[in-house]
Design an enzyme around this catalytic site. Structure first.
Site, mmCIF file in Angstrom:
data_model
loop_
_atom_site.group_PDB
_atom_site.id
_atom_site.type_symbol
_atom_site.label_atom_id
_atom_site.label_comp_id
_atom_site.label_asym_id
_atom_site.label_seq_id
_atom_site.Cartn_x
_atom_site.Cartn_y
_atom_site.Cartn_z
ATOM 1 N N LYS A 187 0.823 -1.183 0.000
ATOM 2 C CA LYS A 187 0.000 0.000 0.000
ATOM 3 C C LYS A 187 0.869 1.248 0.000
ATOM 4 O O LYS A 187 0.414 2.349 -0.304
ATOM 5 C CB LYS A 187 -0.870 0.018 1.275
ATOM 6 C CG LYS A 187 -1.691 -1.239 1.458
ATOM 7 C CD LYS A 187 -2.292 -1.280 2.871
ATOM 8 C CE LYS A 187 -2.825 -2.660 3.187
ATOM 9 N NZ LYS A 187 -3.172 -2.787 4.615
ATOM 10 N N GLY A 188 2.125 1.093 0.369
ATOM 11 C CA GLY A 188 3.000 2.233 0.668
ATOM 12 C C GLY A 188 3.236 3.209 -0.463
ATOM 13 O O GLY A 188 3.489 4.388 -0.230
ATOM 14 N N GLU B 285 7.930 2.522 -5.702
ATOM 15 C CA GLU B 285 7.952 1.985 -4.338
ATOM 16 C C GLU B 285 8.143 3.105 -3.320
ATOM 17 O O GLU B 285 8.679 4.163 -3.632
ATOM 18 C CB GLU B 285 9.116 1.003 -4.211
ATOM 19 C CG GLU B 285 8.846 -0.392 -3.736
ATOM 20 C CD GLU B 285 7.995 -0.638 -2.516
ATOM 21 O OE1 GLU B 285 7.113 0.157 -2.143
ATOM 22 O OE2 GLU B 285 8.207 -1.697 -1.907
ATOM 23 N N ASP B 286 7.704 2.851 -2.102
ATOM 24 C CA ASP B 286 7.863 3.835 -1.042
ATOM 25 C C ASP B 286 9.313 3.924 -0.569
ATOM 26 O O ASP B 286 9.880 4.998 -0.449
ATOM 27 C CB ASP B 286 6.921 3.539 0.142
ATOM 28 C CG ASP B 286 6.959 2.083 0.607
ATOM 29 O OD1 ASP B 286 7.830 1.310 0.137
ATOM 30 O OD2 ASP B 286 6.106 1.711 1.435
ATOM 31 N N ASP C 71 14.645 -0.677 1.771
ATOM 32 C CA ASP C 71 15.289 -0.906 3.068
ATOM 33 C C ASP C 71 16.399 -1.929 2.853
ATOM 34 O O ASP C 71 17.523 -1.574 2.516
ATOM 35 C CB ASP C 71 14.241 -1.351 4.073
ATOM 36 C CG ASP C 71 14.788 -1.478 5.487
ATOM 37 O OD1 ASP C 71 15.983 -1.216 5.689
ATOM 38 O OD2 ASP C 71 14.016 -1.837 6.390
ATOM 39 N N VAL D 294 10.809 5.051 9.694
ATOM 40 C CA VAL D 294 10.081 6.265 9.319
ATOM 41 C C VAL D 294 8.619 5.966 9.010
ATOM 42 O O VAL D 294 8.260 4.835 8.675
ATOM 43 C CB VAL D 294 10.739 6.967 8.106
ATOM 44 C CG1 VAL D 294 12.088 7.549 8.483
ATOM 45 C CG2 VAL D 294 10.880 6.015 6.913
ATOM 46 N N ASP E 181 3.777 3.102 7.015
ATOM 47 C CA ASP E 181 2.950 2.920 8.208
ATOM 48 C C ASP E 181 3.740 2.404 9.400
ATOM 49 O O ASP E 181 4.826 1.845 9.273
ATOM 50 C CB ASP E 181 1.848 1.907 7.927
ATOM 51 C CG ASP E 181 2.383 0.478 7.854
ATOM 52 O OD1 ASP E 181 3.298 0.237 7.030
ATOM 53 O OD2 ASP E 181 1.931 -0.372 8.632
HETATM 54 P P1 IMP Z 1 12.907 -4.330 1.906
HETATM 55 O O1 IMP Z 1 12.583 -5.601 1.176
HETATM 56 O O2 IMP Z 1 13.685 -4.573 3.152
HETATM 57 O O3 IMP Z 1 13.553 -3.296 1.023
HETATM 58 O O4 IMP Z 1 11.536 -3.853 2.449
HETATM 59 C C1 IMP Z 1 10.880 -2.768 2.027
HETATM 60 C C2 IMP Z 1 9.521 -2.685 2.683
HETATM 61 O O5 IMP Z 1 9.594 -2.714 4.119
HETATM 62 C C3 IMP Z 1 8.895 -1.371 2.319
HETATM 63 O O6 IMP Z 1 8.150 -1.478 1.135
HETATM 64 C C4 IMP Z 1 8.080 -1.029 3.533
HETATM 65 O O7 IMP Z 1 6.794 -1.571 3.408
HETATM 66 C C5 IMP Z 1 8.793 -1.689 4.679
HETATM 67 N N1 IMP Z 1 9.662 -0.725 5.407
HETATM 68 C C6 IMP Z 1 11.004 -0.662 5.365
HETATM 69 N N2 IMP Z 1 11.480 0.335 6.131
HETATM 70 C C7 IMP Z 1 10.399 0.946 6.671
HETATM 71 C C8 IMP Z 1 10.235 2.072 7.566
HETATM 72 O O8 IMP Z 1 11.179 2.739 8.019
HETATM 73 N N3 IMP Z 1 8.962 2.401 7.895
HETATM 74 C C9 IMP Z 1 7.881 1.724 7.429
HETATM 75 N N4 IMP Z 1 7.987 0.659 6.583
HETATM 76 C C10 IMP Z 1 9.234 0.267 6.212
HETATM 77 MG MG MG Z 2 6.066 -1.474 0.916
#
Ligand code: IMP
Ligand code: MG
Length: 187
Positions: A47-48, A103-104, A107, A157, A163
């Site tokens: 949803k981000g 994408e939001d 991470d 964040v 969220d």
């Molecule tokens: P990744 O696979 O670790 O890059 O995960 C990314 C996903 O984790 C994002 O699309 C977010 O939904 C969630 N996420 C990562 N960091 C944060 C944060 O600081 N706040 C909220 N959601 C996060």
């Molecule tokens: Mg996400």
């Protein structure tokens, strides 16, 4: 919702509404230059990415199609494992198409790494990535994001789609939460 509505739940504003707006305008202009003609399918990751998808797309001055996917990464707590499950798939067939994933945040990078491979395996002609935010940890996994809004410190964040326990997605800025919000009493 704004900073006043958050009271003492807000620690600080990291990126203001104005800064987000300005940066998305720059990225949209770059997208217009990079895709001067032909097909372009924006894929928003639910949803981000919803606020960014809406705001960015309205700043793009060329035809685009918009579609959505929802994915969830298996993993304990806040750490993603790299194993991704599709909760809602695209309506569009991406075969032979130019795709831009919106994408939001990046991470660990695991979600986007998986998603790009998934869309390429379906026969997409090209798959680019736009992330509003990127944390330094992202460097650990090979995700070449083509468009990045802001590099931010390695902090949790909220806001602008992001969220905490499904709340705060509707904040117009990106901020950090006060410690007492996520530290459960008695622990
Ligand atoms: P990744 O696979 O670790 O890059 O995960 C990314 C996903 O984790 C994002 O699309 C977010 O939904 C969630 N996420 C990562 N960091 C944060 C944060 O600081 N706040 C909220 N959601 C996060
Ligand atoms: Mg996400």
């Amino acid at each position: 919702m704004d900073a006043n509505d958050m009271g003492n739940a807000l620690e600080k504003v990291l990126i203001s509404e104005e800064e987000l707006d300005q940066r998305l305008s720059e990225l949209a202009a770059q997208i217009d230059r990079d895709y001067p003609e032909g097909d372009l399918l924006l894929v928003g990751v639910l949803k981000g990415a919803a606020p960014a998808m809406v705001d960015l797309s309205r700043k793009i001055h060329r035809p685009v199609e918009m579609d959505w996917m929802a994915v969830s990464s298996y993993g304990a707590g806040t750490k993603s494992s790299g194993v991704v499950r599709i909760l809602k798939d695209l309506d569009a067939d991406v075969h032979g198409r130019n795709v831009l994933i919106v994408e939001d945040i990046i991470d660990s990078g695991l979600t986007l790494h998986w998603l790009r491979e998934n869309l390429l395996n379906r026969g997409a002609k090209s798959v680019s990535i736009l992330a509003v935010l990127r944390k330094p940890d992202a460097a650990k996994v090979a995700v070449d994001a083509n468009y990045v809004g802001f590099d931010i410190p390695n902090e949790f964040v909220i806001g602008y789609g992001l969220d905490f326990a499904e709340d705060y997605r509707h904040l117009p800025f990106v901020g950090t939460l006060a410690r007492h919000v996520y530290e459960v009493e008695g622990e």
